[in-house]
Design a protein around this motif. Structure first.
Motif, PDB file in Angstrom:
ATOM      1  N   VAL A 258       0.855  -1.177   0.000  1.00  0.00           N
ATOM      2  CA  VAL A 258       0.000   0.000   0.000  1.00  0.00           C
ATOM      3  C   VAL A 258       0.900   1.238   0.000  1.00  0.00           C
ATOM      4  O   VAL A 258       1.842   1.329   0.793  1.00  0.00           O
ATOM      5  N   ARG A 259       0.601   2.165  -0.881  1.00  0.00           N
ATOM      6  CA  ARG A 259       1.376   3.401  -0.942  1.00  0.00           C
ATOM      7  C   ARG A 259       0.961   4.324   0.191  1.00  0.00           C
ATOM      8  O   ARG A 259      -0.203   4.726   0.291  1.00  0.00           O
ATOM      9  N   VAL A 260       1.908   4.655   1.066  1.00  0.00           N
ATOM     10  CA  VAL A 260       1.620   5.501   2.225  1.00  0.00           C
ATOM     11  C   VAL A 260       2.605   6.668   2.247  1.00  0.00           C
ATOM     12  O   VAL A 260       3.720   6.574   1.746  1.00  0.00           O
ATOM     13  N   PHE A 261       2.168   7.772   2.828  1.00  0.00           N
ATOM     14  CA  PHE A 261       2.989   8.984   2.912  1.00  0.00           C
ATOM     15  C   PHE A 261       3.528   9.415   1.548  1.00  0.00           C
ATOM     16  O   PHE A 261       4.594  10.024   1.449  1.00  0.00           O
ATOM     17  N   GLY A 262       2.835   9.043   0.486  1.00  0.00           N
ATOM     18  CA  GLY A 262       3.175   9.512  -0.838  1.00  0.00           C
ATOM     19  C   GLY A 262       4.183   8.692  -1.602  1.00  0.00           C
ATOM     20  O   GLY A 262       4.096   8.569  -2.819  1.00  0.00           O
ATOM     21  N   PHE A 263       5.155   8.077  -0.879  1.00  0.00           N
ATOM     22  CA  PHE A 263       6.221   7.399  -1.615  1.00  0.00           C
ATOM     23  C   PHE A 263       6.674   6.075  -1.018  1.00  0.00           C
ATOM     24  O   PHE A 263       7.468   5.358  -1.625  1.00  0.00           O
ATOM     25  N   PHE A 264       6.204   5.695   0.159  1.00  0.00           N
ATOM     26  CA  PHE A 264       6.541   4.391   0.724  1.00  0.00           C
ATOM     27  C   PHE A 264       5.505   3.360   0.270  1.00  0.00           C
ATOM     28  O   PHE A 264       4.316   3.654   0.191  1.00  0.00           O
ATOM     29  N   PHE A 265       5.966   2.153   0.014  1.00  0.00           N
ATOM     30  CA  PHE A 265       5.060   1.058  -0.318  1.00  0.00           C
ATOM     31  C   PHE A 265       5.143   0.039   0.815  1.00  0.00           C
ATOM     32  O   PHE A 265       6.119  -0.704   0.933  1.00  0.00           O
ATOM     33  N   TRP A 266       4.129   0.057   1.660  1.00  0.00           N
ATOM     34  CA  TRP A 266       4.142  -0.679   2.919  1.00  0.00           C
ATOM     35  C   TRP A 266       3.551  -2.069   2.736  1.00  0.00           C
ATOM     36  O   TRP A 266       2.455  -2.225   2.212  1.00  0.00           O
ATOM     37  N   GLY A 267       4.283  -3.085   3.183  1.00  0.00           N
ATOM     38  CA  GLY A 267       3.835  -4.462   3.064  1.00  0.00           C
ATOM     39  C   GLY A 267       2.693  -4.771   4.023  1.00  0.00           C
ATOM     40  O   GLY A 267       2.803  -4.578   5.235  1.00  0.00           O
ATOM     41  N   THR A 268       1.618  -5.289   3.465  1.00  0.00           N
ATOM     42  CA  THR A 268       0.386  -5.496   4.229  1.00  0.00           C
ATOM     43  C   THR A 268      -0.231  -6.831   3.839  1.00  0.00           C
ATOM     44  O   THR A 268      -0.009  -7.333   2.739  1.00  0.00           O
ATOM     45  N   HIS A 269      -0.979  -7.415   4.744  1.00  0.00           N
ATOM     46  CA  HIS A 269      -1.800  -8.565   4.366  1.00  0.00           C
ATOM     47  C   HIS A 269      -3.174  -8.448   5.007  1.00  0.00           C
ATOM     48  O   HIS A 269      -3.345  -7.850   6.063  1.00  0.00           O
ATOM     49  N   THR A 270      -4.147  -9.006   4.305  1.00  0.00           N
ATOM     50  CA  THR A 270      -5.515  -9.078   4.822  1.00  0.00           C
ATOM     51  C   THR A 270      -5.946 -10.533   4.834  1.00  0.00           C
ATOM     52  O   THR A 270      -5.868 -11.213   3.804  1.00  0.00           O
ATOM     53  N   VAL A 271      -6.362 -11.005   5.987  1.00  0.00           N
ATOM     54  CA  VAL A 271      -6.839 -12.375   6.130  1.00  0.00           C
ATOM     55  C   VAL A 271      -8.340 -12.327   6.415  1.00  0.00           C
ATOM     56  O   VAL A 271      -8.815 -11.486   7.170  1.00  0.00           O
ATOM     57  N   THR A 272      -9.065 -13.197   5.747  1.00  0.00           N
ATOM     58  CA  THR A 272     -10.500 -13.356   6.007  1.00  0.00           C
ATOM     59  C   THR A 272     -10.769 -14.811   6.372  1.00  0.00           C
ATOM     60  O   THR A 272     -10.070 -15.727   5.906  1.00  0.00           O
ATOM     61  N   ALA A 273     -11.764 -15.011   7.214  1.00  0.00           N
ATOM     62  CA  ALA A 273     -12.107 -16.371   7.650  1.00  0.00           C
ATOM     63  C   ALA A 273     -13.519 -16.352   8.219  1.00  0.00           C
ATOM     64  O   ALA A 273     -14.117 -15.292   8.421  1.00  0.00           O
ATOM     65  N   THR A 274     -14.054 -17.524   8.476  1.00  0.00           N
ATOM     66  CA  THR A 274     -15.375 -17.648   9.076  1.00  0.00           C
ATOM     67  C   THR A 274     -15.327 -18.593  10.260  1.00  0.00           C
ATOM     68  O   THR A 274     -14.468 -19.482  10.349  1.00  0.00           O
ATOM     69  N   LYS A 275     -16.288 -18.397  11.149  1.00  0.00           N
ATOM     70  CA  LYS A 275     -16.427 -19.304  12.286  1.00  0.00           C
ATOM     71  C   LYS A 275     -17.337 -20.464  11.869  1.00  0.00           C
ATOM     72  O   LYS A 275     -18.427 -20.227  11.341  1.00  0.00           O
ATOM     73  N   PRO A 276     -16.888 -21.690  12.098  1.00  0.00           N
ATOM     74  CA  PRO A 276     -17.729 -22.845  11.699  1.00  0.00           C
ATOM     75  C   PRO A 276     -18.977 -22.965  12.577  1.00  0.00           C
ATOM     76  O   PRO A 276     -19.024 -22.464  13.674  1.00  0.00           O
TER      77      PRO A 276
END
Length: 240
Positions: free
Chosen positions: A222-240
């Motif tokens: 994700v581009r943050v502060f105009g010029f940094f590309f910050w490593g990110t992850h998004t996890v999704t899951a469900t409760k059984p």
């Protein structure tokens, strides 16, 4: 289970000092980082089947590590057309950050704010439809306990989890975390371990081991502060 008091107090001290200027300073980070988890939560809300009988039951969204309420405000604005269908709840351990969130919402009855840590949520079992957390998981002292608490408060059969956080797959995140550990242990003098980000593989395993199903994880910059590309992850899951 509440986390170690030493680490918890150290984190609290940091956010107490930055609470009043957090939103203005970090806006160039939070605005782009919140986009994906907000879209995911709104998508989950809108795909739910309509209630069979009025009045519609509220969809409850719990933001763990809510900070100053930036995500909650975004979710409120993006679901305003649903006419009270969505109930938003924020859990945040810093009283000063929570105060900034309260100023955002005032007397808004659709938003409730509670002071608590992720490892000891003050909510009933199976009371929440969606649990979301953004840019906070790396600060959770006991990540296993935090995930178990999230699972506990989620409803069965459809309860959804969305976590977006720093991803330790990326070199820039690793370097920043190293500098933070040095600052934590030497500049600030804290003797206990500095909690930090995990890799995408570690994140997926933690979520599965906590008892979630349908675990999916996406890594991206994700581009943050105009010029940094910050490593990110998004996890999704469900409760059984």
């Amino acid at each position: 289970m509440a986390p170690s008091r030493g680490v918890y107090q150290a984190i609290h001290d940091e956010y107490r000092d930055m609470a009043t200027w957090y939103d203005s300073f970090w806006a160039s980070y939070t605005d782009p980082v919140l986009r994906r988890p907000a879209e995911e939560v709104v998508r989950i809300i809108r795909r739910r089947p309509p209630p069979r009988e009025p009045p519609p039951a509220a969809v409850t969204v719990l933001d763990v590590g809510a900070g100053t309420g930036a995500l909650l405000r975004r979710l409120r604005d993006e679901t305003s057309d649903l006419g009270g269908l969505v109930a938003l709840v924020g859990a945040e351990p810093s009283g000063e950050m929570l105060e900034q969130a309260r100023r955002k919402f005032g007397a808004d009855e659709g938003v409730a704010l509670e002071r608590s840590c992720a490892e000891d949520l003050p909510f009933a079992d199976e009371s929440t439809d969606i649990v979301v957390s953004t840019s906070a998981f790396h600060f959770f002292v006991d990540k296993v306990d935090a995930l178990r608490e999230m699972r506990r408060v989620l409803k069965r059969e459809g309860g959804s989890l969305v976590i977006t956080d720093w991803c330790n797959d990326y070199l820039l995140v690793k370097l920043y975390h190293l500098l933070e550990r040095i600052r934590w242990n030497f500049a600030l003098g804290y003797s206990e371990a500095y909690p930090g980000p995990v890799t995408s593989e570690e994140m997926a395993k933690l979520v599965r081991d906590a008892g979630f199903d349908n675990v999916r994880i996406a890594t991206y910059r994700v581009r943050v502060f105009g010029f940094f590309f910050w490593g990110t992850h998004t996890v999704t899951a469900t409760k059984p």
